[in-house]
Design a protein around this motif. Sequence first.
Motif, PDB file in Angstrom:
ATOM      1  N   GLU A  17       0.825  -1.213   0.000  1.00 58.42           N
ATOM      2  CA  GLU A  17       0.000   0.000   0.000  1.00 58.42           C
ATOM      3  C   GLU A  17       0.858   1.261   0.000  1.00 58.42           C
ATOM      4  N   GLU A  18       1.965   1.217   0.742  1.00 55.53           N
ATOM      5  CA  GLU A  18       2.853   2.384   0.760  1.00 55.53           C
ATOM      6  C   GLU A  18       3.481   2.615  -0.606  1.00 55.53           C
ATOM      7  N   ARG A  19       3.880   1.528  -1.250  1.00 52.41           N
ATOM      8  CA  ARG A  19       4.446   1.678  -2.595  1.00 52.41           C
ATOM      9  C   ARG A  19       3.391   2.176  -3.573  1.00 52.41           C
ATOM     10  N   ALA A  20       2.172   1.677  -3.420  1.00 51.37           N
ATOM     11  CA  ALA A  20       1.088   2.089  -4.312  1.00 51.37           C
ATOM     12  C   ALA A  20       0.696   3.539  -4.066  1.00 51.37           C
ATOM     13  N   ALA A  21       0.869   3.987  -2.832  1.00 47.72           N
ATOM     14  CA  ALA A  21       0.497   5.363  -2.494  1.00 47.72           C
ATOM     15  C   ALA A  21       1.450   6.380  -3.117  1.00 47.72           C
ATOM     16  N   GLN A  22       2.548   5.928  -3.630  1.00 52.28           N
ATOM     17  CA  GLN A  22       3.527   6.829  -4.234  1.00 52.28           C
ATOM     18  C   GLN A  22       3.235   6.999  -5.730  1.00 52.28           C
ATOM     19  N   ILE A  23       2.034   7.406  -6.006  1.00 54.17           N
ATOM     20  CA  ILE A  23       1.589   7.583  -7.388  1.00 54.17           C
ATOM     21  C   ILE A  23       1.884   9.012  -7.810  1.00 54.17           C
ATOM     22  N   PRO A  24       2.611   9.179  -8.915  1.00 54.89           N
ATOM     23  CA  PRO A  24       2.931  10.535  -9.383  1.00 54.89           C
ATOM     24  C   PRO A  24       1.665  11.303  -9.790  1.00 54.89           C
ATOM     25  N   GLU A  25       1.793  12.595  -9.730  1.00 56.18           N
ATOM     26  CA  GLU A  25       0.674  13.462 -10.111  1.00 56.18           C
ATOM     27  C   GLU A  25       0.307  13.199 -11.572  1.00 56.18           C
ATOM     28  N   GLY A  26      -0.979  13.198 -11.837  1.00 57.72           N
ATOM     29  CA  GLY A  26      -1.466  12.966 -13.189  1.00 57.72           C
ATOM     30  C   GLY A  26      -1.850  11.517 -13.449  1.00 57.72           C
ATOM     31  N   TYR A  27      -1.585  10.652 -12.492  1.00 61.58           N
ATOM     32  CA  TYR A  27      -1.928   9.234 -12.626  1.00 61.58           C
ATOM     33  C   TYR A  27      -2.914   8.854 -11.521  1.00 61.58           C
ATOM     34  N   ASN A  28      -3.705   7.821 -11.800  1.00 56.62           N
ATOM     35  CA  ASN A  28      -4.450   7.162 -10.731  1.00 56.62           C
ATOM     36  C   ASN A  28      -3.783   5.806 -10.541  1.00 56.62           C
ATOM     37  N   SER A  29      -4.253   5.002  -9.605  1.00 56.82           N
ATOM     38  CA  SER A  29      -3.566   3.748  -9.307  1.00 56.82           C
ATOM     39  C   SER A  29      -3.505   2.825 -10.532  1.00 56.82           C
ATOM     40  N   TRP A  30      -4.597   2.780 -11.290  1.00 57.47           N
ATOM     41  CA  TRP A  30      -4.618   1.906 -12.462  1.00 57.47           C
ATOM     42  C   TRP A  30      -3.693   2.409 -13.562  1.00 57.47           C
ATOM     43  N   THR A  31      -3.736   3.672 -13.873  1.00 55.65           N
ATOM     44  CA  THR A  31      -2.889   4.188 -14.956  1.00 55.65           C
ATOM     45  C   THR A  31      -1.413   4.144 -14.568  1.00 55.65           C
ATOM     46  N   TRP A  32      -1.133   4.352 -13.258  1.00 52.31           N
ATOM     47  CA  TRP A  32       0.272   4.272 -12.812  1.00 52.31           C
ATOM     48  C   TRP A  32       0.763   2.827 -12.886  1.00 52.31           C
ATOM     49  N   TYR A  33      -0.070   1.881 -12.535  1.00 54.74           N
ATOM     50  CA  TYR A  33       0.291   0.465 -12.644  1.00 54.74           C
ATOM     51  C   TYR A  33       0.574   0.116 -14.105  1.00 54.74           C
ATOM     52  N   GLN A  34      -0.320   0.555 -15.015  1.00 53.31           N
ATOM     53  CA  GLN A  34      -0.136   0.277 -16.441  1.00 53.31           C
ATOM     54  C   GLN A  34       1.174   0.893 -16.958  1.00 53.31           C
ATOM     55  N   GLU A  35       1.452   2.128 -16.525  1.00 53.54           N
ATOM     56  CA  GLU A  35       2.692   2.799 -16.944  1.00 53.54           C
ATOM     57  C   GLU A  35       3.915   2.071 -16.375  1.00 53.54           C
ATOM     58  N   THR A  36       3.836   1.672 -15.118  1.00 48.39           N
ATOM     59  CA  THR A  36       4.943   0.949 -14.496  1.00 48.39           C
ATOM     60  C   THR A  36       5.173  -0.381 -15.202  1.00 48.39           C
ATOM     61  N   LYS A  37       4.111  -1.049 -15.543  1.00 47.23           N
ATOM     62  CA  LYS A  37       4.196  -2.320 -16.254  1.00 47.23           C
ATOM     63  C   LYS A  37       4.856  -2.121 -17.624  1.00 47.23           C
ATOM     64  N   ARG A  38       4.459  -1.048 -18.332  1.00 51.33           N
ATOM     65  CA  ARG A  38       5.037  -0.749 -19.648  1.00 51.33           C
ATOM     66  C   ARG A  38       6.532  -0.449 -19.518  1.00 51.33           C
ATOM     67  N   LEU A  39       6.888   0.345 -18.486  1.00 49.18           N
ATOM     68  CA  LEU A  39       8.299   0.680 -18.265  1.00 49.18           C
ATOM     69  C   LEU A  39       9.115  -0.561 -17.904  1.00 49.18           C
ATOM     70  N   ALA A  40       8.538  -1.440 -17.095  1.00 47.60           N
ATOM     71  CA  ALA A  40       9.238  -2.674 -16.711  1.00 47.60           C
ATOM     72  C   ALA A  40       9.484  -3.548 -17.932  1.00 47.60           C
ATOM     73  N   GLU A  41       8.502  -3.639 -18.822  1.00 47.34           N
ATOM     74  CA  GLU A  41       8.663  -4.439 -20.036  1.00 47.34           C
ATOM     75  C   GLU A  41       9.723  -3.851 -20.951  1.00 47.34           C
ATOM     76  N   ALA A  42       9.927  -2.531 -20.827  1.00 46.68           N
ATOM     77  CA  ALA A  42      10.956  -1.865 -21.622  1.00 46.68           C
ATOM     78  C   ALA A  42      12.331  -1.976 -20.965  1.00 46.68           C
ATOM     79  N   GLY A  43      12.369  -2.585 -19.755  1.00 46.75           N
ATOM     80  CA  GLY A  43      13.652  -2.810 -19.096  1.00 46.75           C
ATOM     81  C   GLY A  43      14.016  -1.797 -18.023  1.00 46.75           C
ATOM     82  N   ASP A  44      13.120  -0.904 -17.649  1.00 50.01           N
ATOM     83  CA  ASP A  44      13.401   0.093 -16.613  1.00 50.01           C
ATOM     84  C   ASP A  44      13.591  -0.617 -15.264  1.00 50.01           C
ATOM     85  N   PRO A  45      14.807  -0.530 -14.664  1.00 47.05           N
ATOM     86  CA  PRO A  45      15.073  -1.257 -13.408  1.00 47.05           C
ATOM     87  C   PRO A  45      14.200  -0.774 -12.235  1.00 47.05           C
TER      88      PRO A  45
END
Length: 192
Positions: free
Chosen positions: A153-181
Motif C-alpha cells: 500500500e505504501e508503494r502504491a500510495a507513491q503515485i505521481p501526479e497525473g496518474y491514478n492507481s490503475w494508470t500508474w500500474y499500467q505505466e509501471t508495467k510498460r516501463l518494466a517491459e521496456a527494461g526500466d530497473p
Amino acid sequence: MAQIACLTKRYSTFEQLGAAFNPTAAARLPNNIDKAFNSDTPTILLVSDTYGREKAIKWIEIHINSIDLYAQVKNDLDEDARNEMANLILSHYSFLKLPEFMLFVARFKLGIYGRFYGSFDPLVLMEALKKFQVDRNIELERIRLQNAQREIEERAAQIPEGYNSWTWYQETKRLAEAGDPDAIERLKPPKR
C-alpha cells in the motif's frame, strides 16, 4: 555479542530486567498482542547468555509461580518440579521473547489454554505452552502478512501526479517491459 551489549546497556542488572518483565506487566499484554510479538525485546536464551542460566531459570520460575498463586489449587507445585519445568522451558522454548512468554502466562490465567483441577499439573502447563506456540506462529504469520500488505500500500500510495492507481500500474508495467530497473523493482512482491 552485540545483542548482549545492547541488553546490558538497556538493563545493566538482572534485577532491572526482572522489574521490567514482571508478572504484573503481563496482565496488560492480552490487549496489546503486537507489543508481545513485534517488540524489540530479549529472548529467554539471550537472558540466559547475558545474565547466566540460573537467572533465566529464576525468571521463568517467577512466572510459573505467578500461575500457581493465581490458580489457588490445593496442591502447589513443589520447588524441584518448578525448577525442572523452568529448565525444560529454557531448553525447549528459549527462542521466545520475554513478552511472548508473559503473554502465554496471561492467556493461561485467562483460561485460554486449559486449567488445573485440584493441583498444579506440570503436564497441563507444558501442553498449554505447545498450543501457545501454534498460536504464536499463526500470529507471527498474520503480522508478516499485514506488514507486507502495508508495504504494498505504501508503494502504491507513491503515485505521481497525473496518474491514478490503475494508470500508474499500467505505466509501471510498460516501463518494466521496456527494461526500466526502477519499474521492475516496483512490480516485485514485498520481501518475506
